[in-house]
Motif scaffolding. Structure first.
Motif, mmCIF file in Angstrom:
data_model
loop_
_atom_site.group_PDB
_atom_site.id
_atom_site.type_symbol
_atom_site.label_atom_id
_atom_site.label_comp_id
_atom_site.label_asym_id
_atom_site.label_seq_id
_atom_site.Cartn_x
_atom_site.Cartn_y
_atom_site.Cartn_z
ATOM 1 N N LEU A 246 -2.252 -1.197 -7.714
ATOM 2 C CA LEU A 246 -3.539 -1.314 -7.040
ATOM 3 C C LEU A 246 -4.174 -2.678 -7.326
ATOM 4 O O LEU A 246 -4.713 -3.335 -6.428
ATOM 5 C CB LEU A 246 -4.472 -0.191 -7.500
ATOM 6 C CG LEU A 246 -5.799 -0.081 -6.771
ATOM 7 C CD1 LEU A 246 -5.574 0.137 -5.289
ATOM 8 C CD2 LEU A 246 -6.641 1.059 -7.337
ATOM 9 N N PHE B 46 2.234 1.806 -3.314
ATOM 10 C CA PHE B 46 1.183 2.347 -4.163
ATOM 11 C C PHE B 46 1.040 3.851 -3.944
ATOM 12 O O PHE B 46 1.024 4.639 -4.893
ATOM 13 C CB PHE B 46 -0.135 1.638 -3.866
ATOM 14 C CG PHE B 46 -1.327 2.338 -4.458
ATOM 15 C CD1 PHE B 46 -2.199 3.060 -3.655
ATOM 16 C CD2 PHE B 46 -1.555 2.298 -5.819
ATOM 17 C CE1 PHE B 46 -3.287 3.719 -4.203
ATOM 18 C CE2 PHE B 46 -2.643 2.967 -6.375
ATOM 19 C CZ PHE B 46 -3.509 3.678 -5.562
ATOM 20 N N LEU B 47 0.977 4.262 -2.691
ATOM 21 C CA LEU B 47 0.774 5.678 -2.398
ATOM 22 C C LEU B 47 1.930 6.516 -2.927
ATOM 23 O O LEU B 47 1.733 7.622 -3.426
ATOM 24 C CB LEU B 47 0.657 5.885 -0.881
ATOM 25 C CG LEU B 47 -0.576 5.284 -0.214
ATOM 26 C CD1 LEU B 47 -0.490 5.451 1.291
ATOM 27 C CD2 LEU B 47 -1.835 5.948 -0.730
ATOM 28 N N LEU C 72 -2.262 -5.226 -5.372
ATOM 29 C CA LEU C 72 -2.609 -5.085 -3.957
ATOM 30 C C LEU C 72 -3.975 -5.709 -3.677
ATOM 31 O O LEU C 72 -4.165 -6.416 -2.682
ATOM 32 C CB LEU C 72 -2.623 -3.598 -3.577
ATOM 33 C CG LEU C 72 -2.977 -3.236 -2.140
ATOM 34 C CD1 LEU C 72 -1.912 -3.734 -1.200
ATOM 35 C CD2 LEU C 72 -3.124 -1.723 -1.990
ATOM 36 N N THR D 295 0.839 -1.198 0.000
ATOM 37 C CA THR D 295 0.000 0.000 0.000
ATOM 38 C C THR D 295 0.870 1.243 0.000
ATOM 39 O O THR D 295 0.610 2.205 -0.724
ATOM 40 C CB THR D 295 -0.917 0.032 1.246
ATOM 41 O OG1 THR D 295 -1.625 -1.189 1.329
ATOM 42 C CG2 THR D 295 -1.882 1.192 1.176
ATOM 43 N N GLY E 109 0.251 3.128 -10.929
ATOM 44 C CA GLY E 109 -0.719 3.058 -9.842
ATOM 45 C C GLY E 109 -1.764 1.991 -10.100
ATOM 46 O O GLY E 109 -2.131 1.240 -9.202
ATOM 47 N N SER F 49 2.295 6.064 -7.269
ATOM 48 C CA SER F 49 1.203 6.249 -8.215
ATOM 49 C C SER F 49 0.894 7.713 -8.471
ATOM 50 O O SER F 49 0.179 8.029 -9.399
ATOM 51 C CB SER F 49 -0.056 5.584 -7.673
ATOM 52 O OG SER F 49 -0.451 6.268 -6.487
#
Lengths: 628, 173, 124
Positions: free
Chosen positions: A315, A291-292, A318, A288, A311, A295
């Motif tokens: 995602l 990703f943050l 994930l 996560t 991203g 992305s």
């Protein structure tokens, strides 16, 4: 040519991963306790090719091979060699290759070192880890291939962001990734444990060292990142609660909770389901966080160059991870019975997990809330340091008390706990705090409590240390060291925050300014030409009127040409008792310079404390190794 | 796997989270104050760059629409947008343009206008930049279109281009 | 004569004390404001033009006797909530402030029930 070699190697890694999954699946059906030799061999080839692929990329950077688009975008012939190498992992594609390296490395090491454990469990773990590897390799090949070609071959690269040309930043990603990515192995092990039904104490023993290793490196990685921010970014702080920083802190809370819970699972064979949840949650938080950060969904000073397609892929990956682990958990984990005494170490470890959960949720909510609010109501808000400080700091006080008192309780049950020495130490802490209050300057009630709680922990750790050394209880050293480090960390951060001086003013060459008991003379500026930048160096004379000492500080404004950037290098004089921090920036269309001067007590000790925290973990690993 | 309420809740949460991430990817996270319309501008009193007179919000109440444009002689994009301002000037008797020279020397601003033409009905100066904060400005060039009640009806962050030019024309009819 | 000297000394002492207090307050405000044209920096940390202008405005308002909240409210009215780092205490942000404490309470209950269950069997 490097491009072909690199890409072929990556394809080989993919092929080997698939072969490993297939072979492991076949071997599962064979009911013996020996993992087939060809699985070991395949793993050995896999790790060899993975490391080779990484070296291939490094060679590309060293040789400034601009046929590789990744090298072109992130390097330059004029860059010093050390930073050419570090540039390999200072970008999205290269760091992704580093991720894969660590995934494969841990996969191999876990297989080899866990030969004492059940075969079915090891094979399932291997399968899940390799599924993760396949996912990342496909991501790399489809979207972020560091070996992609560019034609025609450019003559010169775009250079590396000058802020990233720093020794601390060079080692920060590798350290952090061993933490971040290392937790993949116990994610896979948790899945493996659920599928093979290899639970309880044995499972705890198999993952214990891996949790420890990832915890140590995560702690080091975060510390080194903060050191870099302090020395390089020029604002005098070391933690901004920036989303990227938070993304590295979230797994740390989970790993710390897990590290403690594994102890309970090992000793009392209970909390299995919770340990599984934490194992799964940690790597989910890592991905996560990735990703943050990659992305572009968040606004941060740290972001990599962002690309929405990344991203989408992350995602998707994930989501698969979360749903698979969630469904497996619901299907495979049965309800446990719990047998916990109030006055036992297990309960205090649960309390640790309780607080870790609180800190984790605070940081998670603070980081994600702006996204949620923006998507749902189209309102953009900022959540920054004031939020985290207000919510977290008060709770650190009871947390420190629990850290001090908890280890005094024995496993299973403590009927007669010796509290006299503890109360004595508590009053000692109160007295020391009063001493600081009266001699160095008053502060708020909250700060009083923090100092008392931190001091309590520190003093008690010294007491525990003397008792452990006298009874030769080596196994308590790691805990004492890390808890002591944490107490020191809170204390020094508190003192630093309370007694720092920060002033912001404008000055022309030749002028001076008096601040408290310091006088700052702006003597002159000098222009210097360096290898890849030009700098304006300020000459500042700092007079400490109280102690009658003179110090010279030389902040810089650096003008880089490739790419065209402006950076501000702070003049930092680190001493044992405090740091002086001075930055200079030019005010546009004016002869004035904006000066920020700070004194920061005990700054170096903050770093030392953080290293002591990590040290405890390393001592634990060494002790375990000697035990085997 | 038994399906019970807690499992449904957990799955719903996860789906909710992932959906927000998905939607968040599509959002532009660059912040700007373009949509900060509907408020009144604050009262102000700035000196003209030509003489010692003061210009305040009172003069703006007399016009049906006013475009307040922040500019400076040292600002390159201000040069490129200037021609649109020239075209807008005197398009409409009830539409006036107030130019505010931002962190600039009077001399330089006057030369700038002499060189490129003066589209402004009034020109004030904000030498230290402080007044711009009351207007909610954070970079130049930036323009605000207000009506005779001093309510902001459009904000343009950055230089005026063809698209914005046409939008302004539409609004001042 | 002596009294005047004492008053002057006190004045200097206190003015430097107040100057320091004011300075601490200014720094605190600068740290809570976001530099709108930077990528994730506060007004205190930023070297941008916008930051220096905001600093002047904040200094003026402090001299006028405005409180921190008034300054924040003023800037929020001009630039939106994005400009302050401490989220406001409004309905929009209710969940943000409350959720961590909800989890704290929830965790407390969980531990309480886990440990309580054992009390009955302790005699065995």
């Amino acid at each position: 040519m490097l491009s072909s070699i690199g890409t072929i190697l990556v394809f080989l890694i993919l092929a080997l991963s698939l072969l490993i999954i297939y072979n492991a699946y076949l071997d599962l059906k064979i009911r013996d306790q020996i993992v087939k030799k060809n699985i070991y061999n395949l793993s050995l080839f896999q790790i060899t090719f993975t490391i080779l692929s990484f070296f291939t990329l490094i060679i590309g950077f060293i040789n400034s091979d601009f046929s590789l688009i990744n090298v072109y975008e992130n390097s330059h012939t004029a860059k010093p060699l050390f930073y050419k190498v570090a540039g390999t992992w200072g970008n999205h594609e290269g760091s992704l290759l580093l991720w894969i390296n660590i995934l494969v490395l841990f996969s191999y090491l876990f297989l080899v070192f866990n030969f004492k454990h059940e075969k079915k469990y090891r094979l399932y773990t291997l399968i899940f880890q390799n599924i993760l590897i396949v996912g990342f390799v496909i991501f790399l090949l489809l979207n972020s291939n560091p070996f992609s070609l560019i034609y025609p071959i450019p003559l010169e690269g775009l250079g590396l962001n000058p802020i990233l040309q720093d020794p601390a930043l060079a080692i920060h990603p590798p350290l952090l990734y061993v933490g971040f990515v290392g937790c993949s192995i116990y994610f896979s092990a948790a899945m493996g444990s659920m599928f093979s039904e290899y639970k309880g104490k044995q499972f705890a023993l198999s993952i214990k060292s891996w949790v420890q290793i990832s915890w140590c490196f995560q702690t080091l990685g975060i510390t080194v990142g903060s050191i870099w921010a302090y020395y390089e970014l020029g604002w005098g702080g070391f933690w901004f609660w920036d989303p990227v920083e938070n993304a590295s802190l979230l797994p740390w809370f989970a790993i710390t909770a897990l590290m403690h819970s594994v102890m309970v699972l090992e000793r009392r064979n209970t909390l299995y389901a919770w340990v599984i949840i934490l194992c799964l949650l940690t790597f989910i938080l890592s991905v996560t966080g990735t990703f943050l950060v990659r992305s572009g969904i968040l606004n941060s000073v740290h972001t990599f160059a962002s690309d929405p397609s990344r991203g989408i892929y992350i995602l998707f990956f994930l989501s698969l991870m979360i749903f698979t682990s969630l469904i497996s958990f619901f299907k495979k984990c049965k309800k446990e019975s719990y047998n916990l005494n109030l006055k036992s170490r297990e309960t205090f470890i649960l309390a640790n997990n309780w607080f870790m959960a609180f800190f984790l949720v605070t940081v998670l909510v603070g980081t994600l809330y702006p996204i949620f609010l923006d998507v749902i109501t189209d309102v953009k808000i900022s959540v920054g340091p004031p939020f985290y400080n207000i919510v977290i700091i008060p709770l650190v006080i009871p947390f420190l008390f629990l850290m001090t008192v908890g280890p005094q309780f024995k496993w299973i049950n403590s009927q007669n706990i010796k509290y006299r020495k503890t109360i004595f130490i508590f009053f000692g802490a109160v007295i020391i705090n009063l001493f600081i209050y009266y001699f160095f300057g008053s502060y708020s009630v909250l700060t009083n409590l923090i100092f008392i709680a931190a001091m309590f922990l520190i003093l008690h750790c010294f007491l525990d240390a003397t008792q452990s050394i006298s009874k030769n209880k080596k196994f308590e050293y790691p805990r004492i060291i890390s808890h002591l480090g944490f107490g020191l960390l809170v204390l020094f951060i508190g003192v630093n925050h309370q007694y720092s001086l920060e002033v912001d003013f404008n000055l022309k060459v030749g002028e001076n300014k008096k601040v408290n008991n310091y006088e700052i003379y702006f003597e002159n500026t000098k222009i210097e030409q360096n290898k890849n930048y030009q700098s304006v160096i300020g000459n500042f004379k700092l007079i400490d009127l109280k102690r009658n000492r003179i110090q010279y500080l030389y902040p810089e404004i650096r003008i880089y040409s490739d790419p065209e950037t402006l950076t501000y290098e702070a003049a930092i004089k680190s001493k044992i008792t405090s740091d002086f921090y001075l930055t200079m920036s030019n005010v546009s269309r004016s002869e004035y310079y904006n000066i920020k001067f700070q004194t920061k007590p005990f700054m170096t000790w903050i770093w030392v404390s953080a290293f002591i925290v990590a040290l405890g973990g390393f001592v634990q690993l060494i002790l375990k190794k000697n035990e085997n | 796997m038994k399906i019970n309420i807690s499992k449904i809740i957990i799955f719903s949460f996860v789906i909710f989270f992932l959906s927000i991430f998905w939607l968040g990817l599509k959002k532009d996270n660059n912040y700007d104050t373009k949509n900060f319309i509907g408020n009144k501008i604050s009262n102000f009193q700035l000196s003209s760059i030509y003489n010692n007179d003061y210009i305040s919000e009172e003069v703006l109440k007399k016009n049906k629409f006013t475009l307040i444009n922040f500019f400076a002689s040292w600002c390159a994009p201000c040069r490129t947008e200037h021609k649109y301002l020239i075209n807008l000037s005197n398009k409409n008797k009830e539409f006036k343009i107030l130019g505010i020279s931002f962190k600039d020397k009077k001399k330089n601003s006057i030369n700038f206008l002499n060189e490129l033409g003066n589209p402004y009905n009034f020109v004030a100066e904000d030498a230290d930049g402080k007044a711009s904060i009351s207007f909610g400005i954070y970079g130049i060039p930036e323009s605000i279109l207000i009506n005779n009640e001093l309510v902001i009806i459009k904000k343009i962050v950055g230089p005026i281009d063809q698209k914005y030019y046409e939008e302004i024309l539409q609004l001042i009819q | 004569m002596k009294l005047e000297k004492i008053i002057i000394i006190y004045f200097f002492l206190f003015s430097s004390l107040f100057a320091n207090e004011k300075n601490i307050e200014l720094t605190e405000i600068y740290k809570n404001l976001r530099c709108l044209i930077c990528q994730g920096q506060s007004i205190a940390d930023s070297n941008s033009d916008f930051a220096s202008t905001i600093k002047l405005v904040v200094q003026d308002q402090i001299k006028e006797g405005k409180t921190k909240k008034e300054i924040y409210d003023f800037l929020i009215s001009k630039y939106g909530e994005w400009i302050v780092y401490q989220p406001t205490f409004t309905k929009n942000n209710l969940l943000l402030w409350v959720l961590p404490y909800l989890i704290l309470a929830f965790g407390g209950f969980v531990i309480y029930f886990l440990v309580k269950k054992n009390r009955h069997t302790k005699g065995n």
